[in-house]
Design a protein around this motif. Structure first.
Motif, short mmCIF file in Angstrom:
data_model
loop_
_atom_site.label_atom_id
_atom_site.label_comp_id
_atom_site.label_asym_id
_atom_site.label_seq_id
_atom_site.Cartn_x
_atom_site.Cartn_y
_atom_site.Cartn_z
N TYR A 353 0.83 -1.21 0.00
CA TYR A 353 0.00 0.00 0.00
C TYR A 353 0.87 1.26 0.00
O TYR A 353 0.61 2.20 -0.75
N GLU A 354 1.89 1.29 0.83
CA GLU A 354 2.77 2.46 0.90
C GLU A 354 3.49 2.70 -0.42
O GLU A 354 3.70 3.83 -0.84
N LYS A 355 3.89 1.61 -1.07
CA LYS A 355 4.63 1.74 -2.33
C LYS A 355 3.76 2.21 -3.48
O LYS A 355 4.17 3.03 -4.30
N LEU A 356 2.55 1.67 -3.56
CA LEU A 356 1.76 1.84 -4.78
C LEU A 356 0.60 2.81 -4.67
O LEU A 356 0.17 3.37 -5.68
N SER A 357 0.10 3.02 -3.48
CA SER A 357 -1.09 3.87 -3.35
C SER A 357 -0.89 5.28 -3.90
O SER A 357 -1.73 5.77 -4.67
N PRO A 358 0.21 5.99 -3.57
CA PRO A 358 0.35 7.36 -4.08
C PRO A 358 0.42 7.43 -5.61
O PRO A 358 -0.30 8.22 -6.23
N ILE A 359 1.27 6.62 -6.22
CA ILE A 359 1.44 6.70 -7.67
C ILE A 359 0.17 6.25 -8.40
O ILE A 359 -0.21 6.82 -9.43
N LEU A 360 -0.52 5.25 -7.86
CA LEU A 360 -1.77 4.81 -8.49
C LEU A 360 -2.86 5.88 -8.36
O LEU A 360 -3.67 6.08 -9.27
N THR A 361 -2.86 6.58 -7.24
CA THR A 361 -3.82 7.67 -7.05
C THR A 361 -3.58 8.77 -8.08
O THR A 361 -4.52 9.30 -8.69
N THR A 406 -5.99 -9.27 -8.23
CA THR A 406 -6.40 -10.33 -7.30
C THR A 406 -5.59 -10.31 -6.01
O THR A 406 -5.57 -11.28 -5.27
N THR A 407 -4.90 -9.19 -5.74
CA THR A 407 -4.13 -9.11 -4.50
C THR A 407 -5.07 -8.99 -3.30
O THR A 407 -6.14 -8.39 -3.39
N PRO A 408 -4.69 -9.55 -2.16
CA PRO A 408 -5.52 -9.41 -0.95
C PRO A 408 -5.49 -8.01 -0.36
O PRO A 408 -6.29 -7.69 0.52
N VAL A 409 -4.56 -7.16 -0.82
CA VAL A 409 -4.51 -5.77 -0.35
C VAL A 409 -5.59 -5.00 -1.10
O VAL A 409 -5.37 -4.49 -2.21
N THR A 410 -6.75 -4.91 -0.51
CA THR A 410 -7.93 -4.42 -1.24
C THR A 410 -7.79 -2.98 -1.71
O THR A 410 -8.29 -2.63 -2.78
N SER A 411 -7.12 -2.14 -0.94
CA SER A 411 -6.98 -0.74 -1.34
C SER A 411 -6.17 -0.62 -2.62
O SER A 411 -6.51 0.17 -3.51
N VAL A 412 -5.11 -1.41 -2.73
CA VAL A 412 -4.30 -1.41 -3.95
C VAL A 412 -5.08 -2.03 -5.10
O VAL A 412 -5.08 -1.51 -6.22
N GLY A 442 -14.20 -9.03 -9.67
CA GLY A 442 -14.40 -8.36 -8.38
C GLY A 442 -14.76 -6.89 -8.55
O GLY A 442 -15.70 -6.39 -7.91
N HIS A 443 -14.05 -6.21 -9.42
CA HIS A 443 -14.33 -4.79 -9.64
C HIS A 443 -15.68 -4.60 -10.32
O HIS A 443 -16.45 -3.70 -9.95
#
Length: 549
Positions: A353-361, A406-412, A442-443
Motif C-alpha cells: 500500500y505504501e509503495k503503490l497507493s500514491p502513484i496509483l492515485t 487479485t491481491t488481498p490488499v484491497t486498497s491497492v 471483483g471490480h
C-alpha cells in the motif's frame, strides 16, 4: 557528560575551556540519541541551563555555535524535555536563527539585510526542528511568535543570503514540522499566502537548476543525452522538504471543496512546476526516486481539475521526446516509469500500500483527463498481439497491474482496477478483453456491472484490433483472457449410466456445500449486483427458453 564536566562548564568563564569541553561532548555524542545518565541529580536541567546561559552571554559569542551543537544533540532525547524547556529558551533559539530579525526592508533594499552567522543560524535551525518535533511547549511558543512570518519573509529574500541553500534546507524542514503538528500555524501560513511564496520559490529553484550535471555533460551539451536541468543534493533536499510542507498547506478536506480564482492559479502553477521538476536529474538513482516520491505524494493532494498542467502544450521551438496531440507527455512517461519501479522493487521494509497507493492515485487522476487518458491507454494497454498467455503473465505494465487485480490488499486492488477500468473508458467488454473476466470480476461486481454495460459515458471510439488478435479471437477464453488448448473430453469412454452417476455425485456435493453454508447460490440482478437465491432452481428462471422441436 558527567557531573564534573557539567560543573566545569557551569563555573568556567574561559571561552577556551568551554570550547574544549563542548567539542569533546559533540565528538563523543554525534550519534547518540538518549542520555539516561543525565536523569541523576537534575544533571539534565543543569546542563541545558548552562548551555543557554552561555548562549545568551555576548562575551562568549565564540562558543555559541558549539553550545547550539550540544543543544541539537541533547534535543534528540524526548525524555523530560517538557520539564527542561522554557519559553525564553525557545525564543532565544528563534532569535539565534535570525527569524526574529525584521526582514521586510531587505525585500526592497538587500543592503539592509542583517545576515546572522552561518554556523550559528544553521545550528539554531537544527535545534528548532528537534524541539518543535519533540516538545508541545516549544510548538505553543512558536504559535505565539512571528516565526511563520519570519520563515515566509526569509524565503522571499533568500537569494540575498550567501548560504541560502544550507539555511533553506532547515527552514523548509521546520515549516513542514510546524504545519504538520499545529493547526494555528497552518492558518498563519495560509493567511500570509505561504503556499504561493513556496510555489514561487519552487519555480526559482527549478530555474536555477539549468546547468549540466558534470564537466563531461558540459562538453556534450549539444547532444540529446546531456541533462538540461540538474539538482544538487542541497537542491533536492530543499525541494523534498518544501513538497512535504506544501502538502500540509494545500490539502483540502475533500475533492469537492471549492477554491477561489487565486487558489486555482496557485494549483495550476504548482502542477506545472512539478511536471517540470520530474525531468530534473539528481546525483544518483536513489535521489531521483526520493524526489519522485515527494512529488507524487504532493500530487495526490491536488484536484484532478488542475492535472492538465502536467502536460503543457508544445511551443514553437520545443521538441520534447514524447508528444501526443500537441502536448508534452514527458511527465506521464516518468510517472509510468516510477510505477514500473514501484511494482518491481523488492523493498521489504515498505508494504504494498505504501509503495503503490500514491502513484496509483496520481495516475487515476491523470486518467480522468481526456488527452492524458488516451496517452496512458496506449502505453499501459497497447493493442493485443500475443494472446497465448494470460494477462497476468509477463513483465509489461499491463501484466503487473493484472496480477494486482487479485491481491488481498484491497486498497491497492481497487486503485489498480479503477485505473484500468477508466483506461478502458469504463466499458466492461474492453476491460474483460485486456484483463480477463476472472481478474476483473471483483471490480465489476462492486460496480454492479457483472451483466455487462459500462460505467460513465465517454466519447465514442473504436477499439482497433491487430491482425494477430483477430486471427485468434474465436479461440479466446474470456474468463482467463487468452487462448487455451481444446480440453480433453472428461466423458470419453463413459457409458450413459456412468455419466449420470458422476453428474449426481456433483449435484450431491454442491447440495452439501450449500446446506453447510460453504457456498451460497446467487445470480446477477437487474441492477448488475449479485443477489442471493433461496434455491438453486431459481437460477433457471432467467434462462432463455428453448424452442421445442
Amino acid at each position: 557528560m558527567d557531573e564534573m564536566e557539567i560543573d566545569d562548564l557551569r563555573n568556567s568563564k574561559s571561552s577556551t575551556e568551554i570550547t574544549n569541553i563542548l567539542r569533546k561532548f559533540v565528538k563523543d555524542n554525534e550519534k547518540t540519541f538518549k542520555f539516561p545518565e543525565l536523569t541523576k541529580r537534575f544533571n539534565r536541567v543543569l546542563l541545558w541551563t548552562t548551555l543557554f546561559q552561555h548562549l545568551q552571554n555576548d562575551a562568549l559569542v565564540s562558543t555559541h555555535a558549539l553550545c547550539l551543537k550540544a543543544l541539537r544533540i541533547l534535543s534528540r532525547d524526548q525524555d523530560d524535555i517538557e520539564n527542561v524547556l522554557c519559553e525564553r529558551w525557545v525564543i532565544t533559539l528563534i532569535d539565534k536563527s535570525g527569524l526574529l530579525e525584521p526582514m521586510e526592508s531587505a525585500e526592497k533594499d538587500p543592503t539592509l539585510l542583517v545576515v546572522p552567522c552561518k554556523e550559528v543560524a544553521i545550528e539554531a535551525m537544527k535545534c528548532l526542528c528537534n524541539i518543535t518535533f519533540n516538545s508541545e511547549l516549544a510548538r505553543n511558543v512558536c504559535v505565539n511568535t512571528r516565526i511563520a512570518h519570519g520563515l515566509i519573509t526569509r524565503m522571499k529574500i533568500c537569494k540575498h543570503i550567501p548560504y541560502k541553500k544550507e539555511l533553506m534546507q532547515y527552514d523548509m524542514k521546520l515549516i513542514f514540522i510546524l504545519t504538520a503538528l499545529i493547526e494555528n500555524i497552518r492558518l498563519k501560513f495560509r493567511h500570509e499566502d505561504g503556499a504561493m511564496h513556496m510555489i514561487n520559490y519552487l519555480n526559482e529553484i527549478y530555474s536555477e537548476s539549468l546547468q549540466p550535471s558534470s564537466d563531461e555533460a558540459s562538453v556534450s551539451a549539444n547532444s540529446e543525452d546531456a541533462p538540461k536541468y540538474y539538482f544538487t543534493d542541497e537542491d533536492r533536499v530543499i525541494v523534498c522538504e518544501l513538497s512535504k510542507a506544501l502538502f500540509n498547506l494545500i490539502i483540502l478536506p475533500n475533492e469537492d471543496t471549492p477554491t477561489t480564482e487565486k487558489e486555482k492559479q496557485q494549483f495550476t502553477n504548482l502542477v506545472s512546476v512539478l511536471g517540470k521538476i520530474m525531468t530534473v536529474q539528481t546525483s544518483s538513482k536513489s535521489n531521483d526516486l526520493d524526489l519522485m516520491n515527494n512529488i507524487v505524494n504532493l500530487l495526490t493532494s491536488i484536484h484532478t481539475l488542475f492535472y492538465m498542467s502536467l502536460t503543457e502544450e508544445i511551443g514553437d521551438k520545443q521538441k520534447p521526446d514524447h508528444i501526443y496531440e500537441g502536448r508534452d507527455m514527458t511527465s506521464l512517461v516518468i510517472l509510468l516509469q516510477f510505477l514500473k519501479h514501484q511494482l518491481t522493487a523488492s523493498d521489504e521494509r515498505q508494504n504494498l500500500y505504501e509503495k503503490l497507493s500514491p502513484i496509483l492515485t496520481v495516475l487515476n487522476k491523470c486518467a480522468r483527463v481526456r488527452v492524458q487518458r488516451k496517452f496512458l491507454r496506449k502505453a499501459v494497454l497497447p493493442h493485443l498481439r500475443d494472446v497465448s498467455k494470460p494477462p497476468e503473465q509477463g513483465d509489461e505494465l499491463r501484466n503487473h497491474l493484472c496480477r494486482l487485480l487479485t491481491t488481498p490488499v484491497t486498497s491497492v486492488r481497487d486503485l489498480v482496477a479503477e485505473f484500468l477500468f477508466v483506461l478502458c473508458k469504463e466499458k466492461v467488454s474492453r476491460m474483460v478483453k485486456y484483463t480477463g473476466f476472472g481478474n476483473a470480476a471483483g471490480h465489476l461486481a462492486s460496480r454492479g456491472l457483472l451483466a455487462g454495460g459500462r460505467g460513465a459515458r465517454y466519447s465514442s471510439s473504436s477499439d482497433s484490433e491487430t491482425e494477430e488478435y483477430r486471427r485468434h479471437a474465436h479461440a479466446l477464453d474470456p474468463v482467463v483472457g487468452c487462448t487455451r488448448p481444446p480440453p480433453a473430453d472428461p466423458f470419453r469412454g463413459m457409458t450413459d449410466e456412468q455419466k449420470e452417476y458422476e453428474a449426481m455425485k456433483l449435484v450431491n456435493l454442491f447440495d452439501k456445500m450449500v446446506t453447510a453454508g460453504v457456498v451460497k447460490p446467487a445470480r446477477v440482478g437487474a441492477d448488475g449486483q449479485l443477489q442471493a437465491v433461496e434455491h438453486v432452481l431459481q437460477l433457471r428462471e432467467d434462462l432463455p427458453k428453448r424452442t421445442m422441436s
